[in-house]
Motif scaffolding. Structure first.
Motif, PDB file in Angstrom:
ATOM      1  N   MET A  27       0.906  -1.076   0.109  1.00  4.94           N
ATOM      2  CA  MET A  27       0.027   0.145  -0.077  1.00  4.94           C
ATOM      3  C   MET A  27       0.973   1.390  -0.132  1.00  4.94           C
ATOM      4  N   HIS A  28       0.513   1.975  -0.864  1.00  3.64           N
ATOM      5  CA  HIS A  28       1.324   3.488  -1.070  1.00  3.64           C
ATOM      6  C   HIS A  28       0.796   4.708  -0.027  1.00  3.64           C
ATOM      7  N   SER A  29       1.485   5.015   0.867  1.00  3.09           N
ATOM      8  CA  SER A  29       0.824   6.093   1.548  1.00  3.09           C
ATOM      9  C   SER A  29       1.610   7.605   0.764  1.00  3.09           C
ATOM     10  N   ASN A  30       0.417   8.388   0.977  1.00  5.66           N
ATOM     11  CA  ASN A  30       0.632   9.608   0.748  1.00  5.66           C
ATOM     12  C   ASN A  30       1.023  10.779   1.732  1.00  5.66           C
ATOM     13  N   LEU A  31       1.164  10.119   2.939  1.00  6.01           N
ATOM     14  CA  LEU A  31       1.546  10.882   4.042  1.00  6.01           C
ATOM     15  C   LEU A  31       2.811  11.194   4.620  1.00  6.01           C
ATOM     16  N   LYS A  32       3.428  12.304   4.570  1.00  3.97           N
ATOM     17  CA  LYS A  32       4.660  12.506   4.906  1.00  3.97           C
ATOM     18  C   LYS A  32       4.760  13.251   6.314  1.00  3.97           C
ATOM     19  N   THR A  33       5.842  12.742   7.361  1.00  9.05           N
ATOM     20  CA  THR A  33       5.849  13.204   8.752  1.00  9.05           C
ATOM     21  C   THR A  33       7.195  13.742   8.896  1.00  9.05           C
ATOM     22  N   THR A  34       7.373  15.065   9.126  1.00  7.66           N
ATOM     23  CA  THR A  34       8.837  15.578   9.346  1.00  7.66           C
ATOM     24  C   THR A  34       8.917  16.054  10.457  1.00  7.66           C
ATOM     25  N   PRO A  35       9.869  15.425  11.573  1.00 11.02           N
ATOM     26  CA  PRO A  35       9.999  15.978  12.794  1.00 11.02           C
ATOM     27  C   PRO A  35      11.069  17.181  12.893  1.00 11.02           C
ATOM     28  N   PHE A  36      10.943  17.814  13.700  1.00 11.38           N
ATOM     29  CA  PHE A  36      11.844  19.268  13.907  1.00 11.38           C
ATOM     30  C   PHE A  36      12.092  19.494  15.213  1.00 11.38           C
ATOM     31  N   LEU A  37      13.290  20.031  15.732  1.00  9.08           N
ATOM     32  CA  LEU A  37      13.681  20.419  16.956  1.00  9.08           C
ATOM     33  C   LEU A  37      12.800  21.628  17.790  1.00  9.08           C
ATOM     34  N   VAL A  38      12.461  21.519  18.710  1.00 12.25           N
ATOM     35  CA  VAL A  38      11.750  22.722  19.410  1.00 12.25           C
ATOM     36  C   VAL A  38      12.623  23.148  20.657  1.00 12.25           C
ATOM     37  N   PRO A  39      12.539  24.185  21.158  1.00 16.54           N
ATOM     38  CA  PRO A  39      13.368  24.390  22.579  1.00 16.54           C
ATOM     39  C   PRO A  39      12.421  23.876  23.779  1.00 16.54           C
TER      40      PRO A  39
ATOM     41  N   TYR B 173      16.655  14.503  29.176  1.00 17.73           N
ATOM     42  CA  TYR B 173      16.926  13.249  28.913  1.00 17.73           C
ATOM     43  C   TYR B 173      16.837  12.952  27.324  1.00 17.73           C
ATOM     44  N   SER B 174      16.099  13.881  26.613  1.00 21.74           N
ATOM     45  CA  SER B 174      16.096  13.554  24.832  1.00 21.74           C
ATOM     46  C   SER B 174      15.731  14.826  24.299  1.00 21.74           C
ATOM     47  N   GLU B 175      15.890  14.805  23.022  1.00 20.84           N
ATOM     48  CA  GLU B 175      15.570  15.964  22.297  1.00 20.84           C
ATOM     49  C   GLU B 175      13.775  16.121  22.366  1.00 20.84           C
ATOM     50  N   THR B 176      13.292  17.301  22.213  1.00 19.10           N
ATOM     51  CA  THR B 176      11.995  17.719  21.917  1.00 19.10           C
ATOM     52  C   THR B 176      11.622  17.972  20.636  1.00 19.10           C
ATOM     53  N   VAL B 177      10.769  17.490  19.939  1.00 21.47           N
ATOM     54  CA  VAL B 177      10.211  17.607  18.515  1.00 21.47           C
ATOM     55  C   VAL B 177       8.892  18.202  18.337  1.00 21.47           C
ATOM     56  N   GLY B 178       8.505  18.862  17.224  1.00 21.55           N
ATOM     57  CA  GLY B 178       7.108  19.038  16.903  1.00 21.55           C
ATOM     58  C   GLY B 178       7.340  18.242  15.407  1.00 21.55           C
ATOM     59  N   TYR B 179       6.119  18.181  14.581  1.00 22.02           N
ATOM     60  CA  TYR B 179       6.007  17.668  13.665  1.00 22.02           C
ATOM     61  C   TYR B 179       5.086  18.528  12.568  1.00 22.02           C
ATOM     62  N   LYS B 180       5.722  18.636  11.130  1.00 26.06           N
ATOM     63  CA  LYS B 180       5.029  18.842  10.098  1.00 26.06           C
ATOM     64  C   LYS B 180       4.389  17.579   9.347  1.00 26.06           C
ATOM     65  N   ILE B 181       3.025  17.558   9.562  1.00 30.78           N
ATOM     66  CA  ILE B 181       2.518  16.439   8.670  1.00 30.78           C
ATOM     67  C   ILE B 181       1.677  16.772   7.335  1.00 30.78           C
ATOM     68  N   GLU B 182       2.185  16.234   6.163  1.00 29.45           N
ATOM     69  CA  GLU B 182       1.855  16.498   5.029  1.00 29.45           C
ATOM     70  C   GLU B 182       1.103  15.228   4.286  1.00 29.45           C
ATOM     71  N   GLY B 183      -0.194  15.513   3.745  1.00 33.11           N
ATOM     72  CA  GLY B 183      -0.868  14.631   3.202  1.00 33.11           C
ATOM     73  C   GLY B 183      -0.806  15.207   1.695  1.00 33.11           C
ATOM     74  N   GLN B 184      -1.938  14.575   0.874  1.00 33.28           N
ATOM     75  CA  GLN B 184      -2.029  14.802  -0.253  1.00 33.28           C
ATOM     76  C   GLN B 184      -2.570  16.435  -0.715  1.00 33.28           C
ATOM     77  N   ASN B 185      -3.574  16.524   0.183  1.00 30.96           N
ATOM     78  CA  ASN B 185      -4.212  18.090   0.004  1.00 30.96           C
ATOM     79  C   ASN B 185      -4.094  18.839   1.233  1.00 30.96           C
ATOM     80  N   LYS B 186      -3.554  18.366   2.177  1.00 32.05           N
ATOM     81  CA  LYS B 186      -3.553  19.281   3.485  1.00 32.05           C
ATOM     82  C   LYS B 186      -2.342  19.172   4.405  1.00 32.05           C
ATOM     83  N   SER B 187      -1.988  20.155   5.264  1.00 36.40           N
ATOM     84  CA  SER B 187      -0.849  19.835   6.036  1.00 36.40           C
ATOM     85  C   SER B 187      -1.072  20.220   7.491  1.00 36.40           C
ATOM     86  N   ALA B 188      -0.341  19.666   8.378  1.00 41.44           N
ATOM     87  CA  ALA B 188      -0.658  20.196   9.547  1.00 41.44           C
ATOM     88  C   ALA B 188       0.633  20.380  10.636  1.00 41.44           C
TER      89      ALA B 188
END
Length: 112
Positions: free
Chosen positions: A1-13, A18-33
């Motif tokens: 199955m092919h997914s058109n969902l892309k999730t990109t983590p990025f560092l936030v302060p 104990y570890s890094e803290t991240v946010g995410y940009k989530i991109e679908g075929q037509n929308k992003s979050a």
């Protein structure tokens, strides 16, 4: 199955003891979050949160506390952005930009 969902983590302060803290940009075929469930104050981040929200269709943002709460802790030691700080940053933005924002609350156990 092919997914058109892309999730990109990025560092936030954040505490990062104990570890890094991240946010995410989530991109679908037509929308992003943008999903930032945990972050220090917005002004500490090297990006402008208003500009970042304008680039997406939805923004799920950390607002763990409404404002300076009456806790048995020094609120200056709690770096989360208050809901009132976040809404103030967006007060002069368009209704379209404001409607993208969904405020999330991180439940934090307070240990004594």
């Amino acid at each position: 199955m092919h997914s058109n969902l892309k999730t990109t983590p990025f560092l936030v302060p954040h505490l990062d003891e104990y570890s890094e803290t991240v946010g995410y940009k989530i991109e679908g075929q037509n929308k992003s979050a943008l999903f930032i469930p945990d972050i220090d104050k917005w002004h500490v981040w090297h990006k402008n949160i208003v500009d970042e929200v304008k680039k997406v269709d939805y923004a799920f943002l950390d607002t763990s506390f409404f404002r300076d709460a009456k806790l048995d802790r020094d609120m200056s030691k709690i770096p989360y952005p208050f809901t009132t700080e976040t809404t103030t940053l967006f007060k002069n933005e368009s209704k379209e930009t404001k409607n993208k924002i969904h405020l999330s609350i991180l439940i934090i156990p307070i240990l004594h």
